[in-house]
Design a protein around this motif. Sequence first.
Motif, PDB file in Angstrom:
ATOM      1  N   GLU A 213       0.835  -1.200   0.000  1.00  0.00           N
ATOM      2  CA  GLU A 213       0.000   0.000   0.000  1.00  0.00           C
ATOM      3  C   GLU A 213       0.871   1.252   0.000  1.00  0.00           C
ATOM      4  O   GLU A 213       0.563   2.239  -0.695  1.00  0.00           O
ATOM      5  N   TYR A 214       1.948   1.207   0.767  1.00  0.00           N
ATOM      6  CA  TYR A 214       2.869   2.352   0.781  1.00  0.00           C
ATOM      7  C   TYR A 214       3.454   2.577  -0.615  1.00  0.00           C
ATOM      8  O   TYR A 214       3.521   3.711  -1.105  1.00  0.00           O
ATOM      9  N   ALA A 215       3.889   1.491  -1.255  1.00  0.00           N
ATOM     10  CA  ALA A 215       4.473   1.609  -2.586  1.00  0.00           C
ATOM     11  C   ALA A 215       3.456   2.153  -3.584  1.00  0.00           C
ATOM     12  O   ALA A 215       3.772   3.045  -4.396  1.00  0.00           O
ATOM     13  N   ALA A 216       2.228   1.644  -3.550  1.00  0.00           N
ATOM     14  CA  ALA A 216       1.198   2.105  -4.491  1.00  0.00           C
ATOM     15  C   ALA A 216       0.909   3.591  -4.284  1.00  0.00           C
ATOM     16  O   ALA A 216       0.814   4.363  -5.255  1.00  0.00           O
ATOM     17  N   ALA A 217       0.759   4.010  -3.028  1.00  0.00           N
ATOM     18  CA  ALA A 217       0.490   5.421  -2.741  1.00  0.00           C
ATOM     19  C   ALA A 217       1.667   6.295  -3.144  1.00  0.00           C
ATOM     20  O   ALA A 217       1.493   7.370  -3.728  1.00  0.00           O
ATOM     21  N   ALA A 218       2.868   5.824  -2.845  1.00  0.00           N
ATOM     22  CA  ALA A 218       4.064   6.608  -3.166  1.00  0.00           C
ATOM     23  C   ALA A 218       4.228   6.788  -4.673  1.00  0.00           C
ATOM     24  O   ALA A 218       4.533   7.895  -5.151  1.00  0.00           O
ATOM     25  N   LEU A 219       4.029   5.731  -5.432  1.00  0.00           N
ATOM     26  CA  LEU A 219       4.194   5.829  -6.884  1.00  0.00           C
ATOM     27  C   LEU A 219       3.145   6.745  -7.501  1.00  0.00           C
ATOM     28  O   LEU A 219       3.435   7.512  -8.437  1.00  0.00           O
ATOM     29  N   ALA A 220       1.921   6.690  -6.967  1.00  0.00           N
ATOM     30  CA  ALA A 220       0.862   7.575  -7.476  1.00  0.00           C
ATOM     31  C   ALA A 220       1.183   9.034  -7.157  1.00  0.00           C
ATOM     32  O   ALA A 220       1.007   9.930  -8.003  1.00  0.00           O
ATOM     33  N   LEU A 221       1.662   9.306  -5.957  1.00  0.00           N
ATOM     34  CA  LEU A 221       1.998  10.681  -5.570  1.00  0.00           C
ATOM     35  C   LEU A 221       3.242  11.173  -6.302  1.00  0.00           C
ATOM     36  O   LEU A 221       3.333  12.356  -6.653  1.00  0.00           O
ATOM     37  N   LYS A 222       4.198  10.291  -6.543  1.00  0.00           N
ATOM     38  CA  LYS A 222       5.422  10.690  -7.244  1.00  0.00           C
ATOM     39  C   LYS A 222       5.100  11.200  -8.641  1.00  0.00           C
ATOM     40  O   LYS A 222       5.766  12.136  -9.140  1.00  0.00           O
ATOM     41  N   ALA A 223       4.075  10.622  -9.257  1.00  0.00           N
ATOM     42  CA  ALA A 223       3.699  11.057 -10.607  1.00  0.00           C
ATOM     43  C   ALA A 223       3.140  12.479 -10.595  1.00  0.00           C
ATOM     44  O   ALA A 223       3.303  13.229 -11.562  1.00  0.00           O
ATOM     45  N   ARG A 224       2.490  12.874  -9.488  1.00  0.00           N
ATOM     46  CA  ARG A 224       1.891  14.205  -9.398  1.00  0.00           C
ATOM     47  C   ARG A 224       2.791  15.215  -8.700  1.00  0.00           C
ATOM     48  O   ARG A 224       2.681  16.418  -8.949  1.00  0.00           O
ATOM     49  N   PHE A 225       3.662  14.725  -7.826  1.00  0.00           N
ATOM     50  CA  PHE A 225       4.556  15.597  -7.064  1.00  0.00           C
ATOM     51  C   PHE A 225       5.996  15.083  -7.211  1.00  0.00           C
ATOM     52  O   PHE A 225       6.534  14.440  -6.296  1.00  0.00           O
ATOM     53  N   PRO A 226       6.597  15.323  -8.373  1.00  0.00           N
ATOM     54  CA  PRO A 226       7.924  14.735  -8.621  1.00  0.00           C
ATOM     55  C   PRO A 226       9.002  15.201  -7.656  1.00  0.00           C
ATOM     56  O   PRO A 226      10.029  14.536  -7.505  1.00  0.00           O
ATOM     57  N   GLN A 227       8.771  16.337  -6.968  1.00  0.00           N
ATOM     58  CA  GLN A 227       9.766  16.823  -6.016  1.00  0.00           C
ATOM     59  C   GLN A 227       9.730  16.048  -4.702  1.00  0.00           C
ATOM     60  O   GLN A 227      10.674  16.118  -3.906  1.00  0.00           O
ATOM     61  N   ALA A 228       8.657  15.318  -4.451  1.00  0.00           N
ATOM     62  CA  ALA A 228       8.528  14.562  -3.203  1.00  0.00           C
ATOM     63  C   ALA A 228       9.418  13.322  -3.243  1.00  0.00           C
ATOM     64  O   ALA A 228       9.669  12.742  -4.303  1.00  0.00           O
ATOM     65  N   ARG A 229       9.887  12.932  -2.074  1.00  0.00           N
ATOM     66  CA  ARG A 229      10.728  11.739  -1.953  1.00  0.00           C
ATOM     67  C   ARG A 229       9.994  10.706  -1.094  1.00  0.00           C
ATOM     68  O   ARG A 229       9.308  11.049  -0.136  1.00  0.00           O
ATOM     69  N   PHE A 230      10.189   9.439  -1.447  1.00  0.00           N
ATOM     70  CA  PHE A 230       9.532   8.346  -0.750  1.00  0.00           C
ATOM     71  C   PHE A 230      10.581   7.287  -0.437  1.00  0.00           C
ATOM     72  O   PHE A 230      11.083   6.618  -1.349  1.00  0.00           O
ATOM     73  N   GLN A 231      10.939   7.190   0.822  1.00  0.00           N
ATOM     74  CA  GLN A 231      12.008   6.285   1.220  1.00  0.00           C
ATOM     75  C   GLN A 231      11.438   5.073   1.950  1.00  0.00           C
ATOM     76  O   GLN A 231      10.425   5.155   2.633  1.00  0.00           O
ATOM     77  N   LEU A 232      12.131   3.959   1.795  1.00  0.00           N
ATOM     78  CA  LEU A 232      11.711   2.690   2.392  1.00  0.00           C
ATOM     79  C   LEU A 232      12.937   2.031   3.015  1.00  0.00           C
ATOM     80  O   LEU A 232      13.929   1.760   2.331  1.00  0.00           O
ATOM     81  N   VAL A 233      12.872   1.800   4.312  1.00  0.00           N
ATOM     82  CA  VAL A 233      13.938   1.114   5.038  1.00  0.00           C
ATOM     83  C   VAL A 233      13.417  -0.258   5.422  1.00  0.00           C
ATOM     84  O   VAL A 233      12.345  -0.375   6.028  1.00  0.00           O
ATOM     85  N   GLY A 234      14.143  -1.298   5.074  1.00  0.00           N
ATOM     86  CA  GLY A 234      13.716  -2.640   5.439  1.00  0.00           C
ATOM     87  C   GLY A 234      14.339  -3.678   4.538  1.00  0.00           C
ATOM     88  O   GLY A 234      15.043  -3.358   3.572  1.00  0.00           O
ATOM     89  N   TRP A 235      14.067  -4.925   4.844  1.00  0.00           N
ATOM     90  CA  TRP A 235      14.692  -6.022   4.130  1.00  0.00           C
ATOM     91  C   TRP A 235      13.669  -7.113   3.859  1.00  0.00           C
ATOM     92  O   TRP A 235      12.632  -7.185   4.513  1.00  0.00           O
ATOM     93  N   ARG A 236      13.974  -7.951   2.877  1.00  0.00           N
ATOM     94  CA  ARG A 236      13.105  -9.066   2.539  1.00  0.00           C
ATOM     95  C   ARG A 236      13.292 -10.169   3.571  1.00  0.00           C
ATOM     96  O   ARG A 236      14.388 -10.661   3.764  1.00  0.00           O
ATOM     97  N   ASP A 237      12.209 -10.535   4.244  1.00  0.00           N
ATOM     98  CA  ASP A 237      12.237 -11.548   5.283  1.00  0.00           C
ATOM     99  C   ASP A 237      11.639 -12.829   4.715  1.00  0.00           C
ATOM    100  O   ASP A 237      10.526 -12.808   4.193  1.00  0.00           O
ATOM    101  N   PRO A 238      12.340 -13.972   4.778  1.00  0.00           N
ATOM    102  CA  PRO A 238      11.810 -15.205   4.191  1.00  0.00           C
ATOM    103  C   PRO A 238      10.443 -15.556   4.767  1.00  0.00           C
ATOM    104  O   PRO A 238      10.187 -15.374   5.953  1.00  0.00           O
ATOM    105  N   GLY A 239       9.577 -16.058   3.910  1.00  0.00           N
ATOM    106  CA  GLY A 239       8.246 -16.448   4.364  1.00  0.00           C
ATOM    107  C   GLY A 239       7.219 -16.243   3.273  1.00  0.00           C
ATOM    108  O   GLY A 239       7.498 -15.624   2.237  1.00  0.00           O
ATOM    109  N   PRO A 240       6.011 -16.744   3.483  1.00  0.00           N
ATOM    110  CA  PRO A 240       4.987 -16.687   2.424  1.00  0.00           C
ATOM    111  C   PRO A 240       4.480 -15.281   2.143  1.00  0.00           C
ATOM    112  O   PRO A 240       3.859 -15.057   1.099  1.00  0.00           O
TER     113      PRO A 240
END
Length: 373
Positions: A213-240
Amino acid sequence: MRLVMLASHAPSLVNFRGPLIAELIRRGWRVTAVAPDFDEATRSALTALGAHCADVPMGRTGMNPLSDLAYRKSLIALFKREQPDVLLAYTIKPIIWGLLAARAVGIRRCIALITGLGYAFTDGVKGGLTRVVAGAMASNLYRLALGRADRVLFQNPDDRDLFLERGLLRDRGQIAVVDGSGVDLAHYPPAPLPAEPNFLMIGRLLGAKGVREYAAAALALKARFPQARFQLVGWRDPGPDTVGEDELKSWIDGGIEHLGRLADVRPAIAAARIYVLPSYREGTPRSVLEAMAMGRPVITTDAPGCRETVVDGVNGLLVPPGNAVALEAAMERLLLEPELAEAMGRASLDRVRARYDIHRVNAQILAAVSDGQ
């Protein structure tokens, strides 16, 4: 007095329980910190606090009966060697297998700290029948193990109520609710809000954390507000429930800045103007408390654990879990209303000081540890 603290992830013993361990030792307790896969930095940090360390192998994900029974057997051997007066366990496998091992050995006081319910109890994530079966198995094991607990500490009332509804607890007298894990306000000092519209999310890259949901919202906002930055801290954790590599790459290609796993998140929080955590369920989200301590407005979900941290419209905004459109609207609102974001950041700091100071929360846990001692 001897206490064994049992965890599933060794660094959490320092990052989440370090001040509690230090206070126990200051009060004269002998503390043995137990987890799988200690790294040297964690071992050194705990030793510097005065704790003893024991590495006990454990499969962190999945339910392999042979692996879990081997873990219980190893814990029984450890408990016989350490002869603890008190066991304090947190996260699902240490609680279940730790308390069952404690029953076999006869440890006289056992405390379970429910820090979140995870994949098996979270609606709206991938897994279907697998998740339902996992939830049923986890419920049965919790019911068996928690019958041995003297105290069961929850981090939010929703988790407590769910356990009561499912009959997983012996009686109400063993229950208490504490204010999360707390946050060290000295370690996470307030930082000025940057003028640039920079959003941040910190969390493992799991569907249940709301990262999609964060990624979807960020990508939609980035298209309208190219000056905005959207950062994501985290790692891929094994699991389903983990995010795929190709999926993550598509987000990066769309303009999301993936910072990976950070040993110290404070610079990332200081660079952010607005903190976002669209999780489906938490105990009490530690990353939100850290962002609040540094004076950030918070957008999170009206979901168990998350809703405890934010007063909607005061120190942040609440959105429905799993709703990327509502999340996008909330993010856009704080992007377009800078004065509101600044007021909410100040309110976050007031709220975390009043309720989530680590010393206040540790006093709640210590009361459970020392009851009757």
